[in-house]
Enzyme design. Sequence first.
Site, PDB file in Angstrom:
ATOM      1  N   CYS A 177      -5.656   3.311   4.738  1.00 57.85           N
ATOM      2  CA  CYS A 177      -5.021   4.763   4.577  1.00 57.85           C
ATOM      3  C   CYS A 177      -3.761   4.801   4.354  1.00 57.85           C
ATOM      4  O   CYS A 177      -2.978   5.493   3.655  1.00 57.85           O
ATOM      5  CB  CYS A 177      -5.472   5.693   5.721  1.00 57.85           C
ATOM      6  SG  CYS A 177      -5.022   5.259   7.046  1.00 57.85           S
ATOM      7  N   HIS A 479      -4.287   7.141  11.867  1.00 59.73           N
ATOM      8  CA  HIS A 479      -4.789   7.412  10.480  1.00 59.73           C
ATOM      9  C   HIS A 479      -3.449   7.950   9.776  1.00 59.73           C
ATOM     10  O   HIS A 479      -2.641   8.775  10.137  1.00 59.73           O
ATOM     11  CB  HIS A 479      -5.995   8.266  10.279  1.00 59.73           C
ATOM     12  CG  HIS A 479      -6.187   9.035   8.977  1.00 59.73           C
ATOM     13  ND1 HIS A 479      -6.913   7.927   8.242  1.00 59.73           N
ATOM     14  CD2 HIS A 479      -6.107  10.217   8.510  1.00 59.73           C
ATOM     15  CE1 HIS A 479      -7.145   8.572   6.907  1.00 59.73           C
ATOM     16  NE2 HIS A 479      -6.722   9.938   7.104  1.00 59.73           N
TER      17      HIS A 479
END
Length: 1351
Positions: A177, A479
């Site tokens: 990510c 994330h």
Amino acid sequence: MVPGEENQLVPKEIENAAEEPRVLCIIQDTTNSKTVNERITLNLPASTPVRKLFEDVANKVGYINGTFDLVWGNGINTADMAPLDHTSDKSLLDANFEPGKKNFLHLTDKDGEQPQILLEDSSAGEDSVHDRFIGPLPREGSGGSTSDYVSQSYSYSSILNKSETGYVGLVNQAMTCYLNSLLQTLFMTPEFRNALYKWEFEESEEDPVTSIPYQLQRLFVLLQTSKKRAIETTDVTRSFGWDSSEAWQQHDVQELCRVMFDALEQKWKQTEQADLINELYQGKLKDYVRCLECGYEGWRIDTYLDIPLVIRPYGSSQAFASVEEALHAFIQPEILDGPNQYFCERCKKKCDARKGLRFLHFPYLLTLQLKRFDFDYTTMHRIKLNDRMTFPEELDMSTFIDVEDETESCTDSGAENEGSCHSDQMSNDFSNDDGVDEGICLETNSGTEKISKSGLEKNSLIYELFSVMVHSGSAAGGHYYACIKSFSDEQWYSFNDQHVSRITQEDIKKTHGGSSGSRGYYSSAFASSTNAYMLIYRLKDPARNAKFLEVDEYPEHIKNLVQKERELEEQEKRQREIERNTCKIKLFCLHPTKQVMMENKLEVHKDKTLKEAVEMAYKMMDLEEVIPLDCCRLVKYDEFHDYLERSYEGEEDTPMGLLLGGVKSTYMFDLLLETRKPDQVFQSYKPGEVMVKVHVVDLKAESVAAPITVRAYLNQTVTEFKQLISKAIHLPAETMRIVLERCYNDLRLLSVSSKTLKAEGFFRSNKVFVESSETLDYQMAFADSHLWKLLDRHANTIRLFVLLPEQSPVSYSKRTAYQKAGGDSGNVDDDCERVKGPVGSLKSVEAILEESTEKLKSLSLQQQQDGDNGDSSKSTETSDFENIESPLNERDSSASVDNRELEQHIQTSDPENFQSEERSDSDVNNDRSTSSVDSDILSSSHSSDTLCNADNAQIPLANGLDSHSITSSRRTKANEGKKETWDTAEEDSGTDSEYDESGKSRGEMQYMYFKAEPYAADEGSGEGHKWLMVHVDKRITLAAFKQHLEPFVGVLSSHFKVFRVYASNQEFESVRLNETLSSFSDDNKITIRLGRALKKGEYRVKVYQLLVNEQEPCKFLLDAVFAKGMTVRQSKEELIPQLREQCGLELSIDRFRLRKKTWKNPGTVFLDYHIYEEDINISSNWEVFLEVLDGVEKMKSMSQLAVLSRRWKPSEMKLDPFQEVVLESSSVDELREKLSEISGIPLDDIEFAKGRGTFPCDISVLDIHQDLDWNPKVSTLNVWPLYICDDGAVIFYRDKTEELMELTDEQRNELMKKESSRLQKTGHRVTYSPRKEKALKIYLDGAPNKDLTQD
């Protein structure tokens, strides 16, 4: 997630009708093999019109409304149901939907055509359900769902479509990510994207796979032109030189930015883009130190690519409130005073000074890193600071620029060194810029730079925010996603991996972090973990601000690349279309000649006919050279039940999609490619029939024939079934007996003629045995009949392949000799029982056994020559054994008579005596053995548990095989087979089997089937080896099985071992004589090895030598056998000859000791009078240390304590060898006295510490002086922190007055290398180090092993 008002699924008129019943609809998309497992769940008011249901489903799955059908799926055959009307205004309630229950629907093709995919418009006005989402996607059923949707589900079709924002996402490979966020930011930067497009790749000069700029170019082209919702980044990461494991490593996005920019600069050398990164992202600052007394200033100019901003100053309880505040703190100078004074070269003394940074130049693209990751020195862990820090949409940097006109400035070496302090905060490496701009006064700088600084206007340094890289999670992991403003429409978007959605300025403010309360030290702990981590601003300069290149403005090479990528995407789309219409089903075929069931997967287009599918299957199974095509057909098949469901007569031209019920991801049935001989005709299989495999039994030949397949109906009676079978196998139905095998060993005679097959328990696939003869066996009760016994044997017989040891005689005539010899070998053992006291004056049991075995051999040879005369052999046998030269025979000659009488009783099947024998042997248990040579002998001290005549009978013992009781054993020497053996020593034997409880004698149990014949193995097993193929009843015990093998092995069953061979040729010994072969299956392999096993009460023990001062202190010596009741001294007496013969160790009994072994740690010293199982716990696969003593044994009592001491000499940086210290108590004072006595150190100067870890508790000499807990404040050894309660503890000691040697850097490095090498050899680490995070690297040539210097 809240849907927009225009997308409300609840009708307005009943929006507030809380009491209205709701209908739960679960829709399964069956139009595609990829979406068949996905379900859309809608929870709608009962008054919702059916047409509204269709609209909601169309919006959810991404299909055009009206191009698909919805049919009922509540267990109803959908082919017989009319689809719902997508234009109907009927309410769900009127359309037969049931409120409060699950209503299952299937989304199917309309008129045989696939649903049309909705091409979404990027200019959609209102945000969708997913578009409103920012941050990590919530899980199914989370609070983010609307009330109308029970769960969120992205169908395969919607994934293939570009987001309605018009932007394309990036697929997260696993933990990439952070990479996706940076790539999307670069893509949305017009100046970077346009410059990248202008670079042209020369394929002749570089491999496209490893070219980072080319792969970025391809990725950007796809992001701009692809119709997919998301695209892969694997080609980009492959160009980085990463493998699949890198996808599972999460890194810092700022670190990636720096490393990727370095890689691009390297790749772009000597090109037009060589200075692109510096032109866009590089700024300059001045690192200075100014004397406060004379005004002298030393400075250097450094470059930066990003500015790291501290969230919370070190030691402060408050965080900075805004980016502006953090920027002011960044350039705030510090005063160097007191001990930190600066040496001024002009003043020639240390003076107070001001040290700080000044910005000289800001880049066009300004990158700010918010340093949210910190280190907590209280907990010694990394932490994330979630404090609130605001950042403006427009940032005025003119207040931070240095426009001061310096009048006096010189170089200062001290300032240069001080400048390195700032390198901890800066992202670039200052060492690369040594000498750059150094020693240049500001007046001598270029006039251009001077004018530009003095002529700065405030509004010329206004920056606008366009990218916020957000981190959600903790310092341990999380994330990343990016919020980016498009310069095309000034709209903000969330780029969260494959999901792209519109967001607002309010959503950007949510990334400021923190909580709504007042800021304080603990505010970070309770704040949101989702906050901004990197900010990128662009200078507002109309002259430089670029727009994205349009398609018609692309350079020619980019236009070609766009065309190439479009063609590839179209090809993928066509391939997907083919996949959507391809039926994939398991295919089986019984090879007509090899008779082996083959398995494959048939992939056939739904429009292909059955005839074409047969041809495909025919070629797939490679039958072209075996059988003609017209002798093959496809039938519906259930592989699990081995059942042929139906055949497809007359449907050769029917499409496979119709025959198989459509394209599905999985089918509840399989296909069988059935074959026939040219002169045969295919049988018709109709739905509803059951398949019966008929085995014909011949009682006279005692054989069971291969099966013949017959099909019947469950409503047929037994009489009708007999008639059907009679026609098939041509046997009379009048005398026919049919036995149904419902499951393993469950045989049922079909005796009631009027019963139906269903009532008798027939199912889809069945197995029956048929016998039709005129014998009297027909009149007997089935359980007593010959037929039952034959079928019982057939069901329980397995085939085993047995590898015999080298040079094993296989003469069956020897069997009688070995059986009888077994009786007299028991005679010797019985004599052994009577021996008490020392054995010095008697022959060892080993010698007796060797002589006995030699007699057995000569006896066997004599029997082969003289024939099979029982009386003469018996008399010869008796006389031979009476003449064995053994003191045992002289002491009690009556023992052999008693034993011969006992043998006769057993052979005449006396139940009482046999049960006594059985009970003795049922105590047999398991032992784990890895012996290399079985040279262990029995001593007189533990032979009282030895059994006599145990080899005479097939002893019925317990059922089942304990998988934990077996382990691998190395091959034993053939001549070691002379030793008497049993298989275990532990007393728990488990339960007896049903055959044991009956007390049947050997003669009564001979129905246990056993048949052996020589077998030629395919692969060479070595010279002297022979194979047997054995058919045996698996209910036979291991003891009886071994006795059956005696004539083939050539020795008594107690003289060899059975090893079961598993996958990868792993061997584990089967040791429980009382267990059956029930765990064995057909074609298992068995290896026979000569050597002794164990008797009751015996344990196999592995003996290791303890060498305390050797590099490897644990050395394996041999395997021995210890027995319950044996003393340690007796076991030492038995070990002495074995140590001499096998290890070359000549030891006297008082010059070595045995002690406990736990892993590699020496433990309790065993004293000579200790008794196994009474004073010493002993178990299977036990291990002990043998330690050679330098002098007389000092350990005399269990109250004593033996510790291993080692002196540390800090002045010499070395450790002395181990010395044993025997203490009379656990007193620390006594330990100090003993250490002082052996070392000569004064008592008051003794310091000691307990060693850590596994023996020998190795530690680096560089660490030992400070790392151990020296001189603990305790008075006894058995308390914390020492806990020394057993022998074998390691104690380091030193003289506290001895100074530590001072080492130069060179000496320390050299010593570190030596210590590292030493400790690695012993398996110990130099220092403890936790698992480190893998460094982020990009390899310029795509290969990690070629360029390890590139970051």
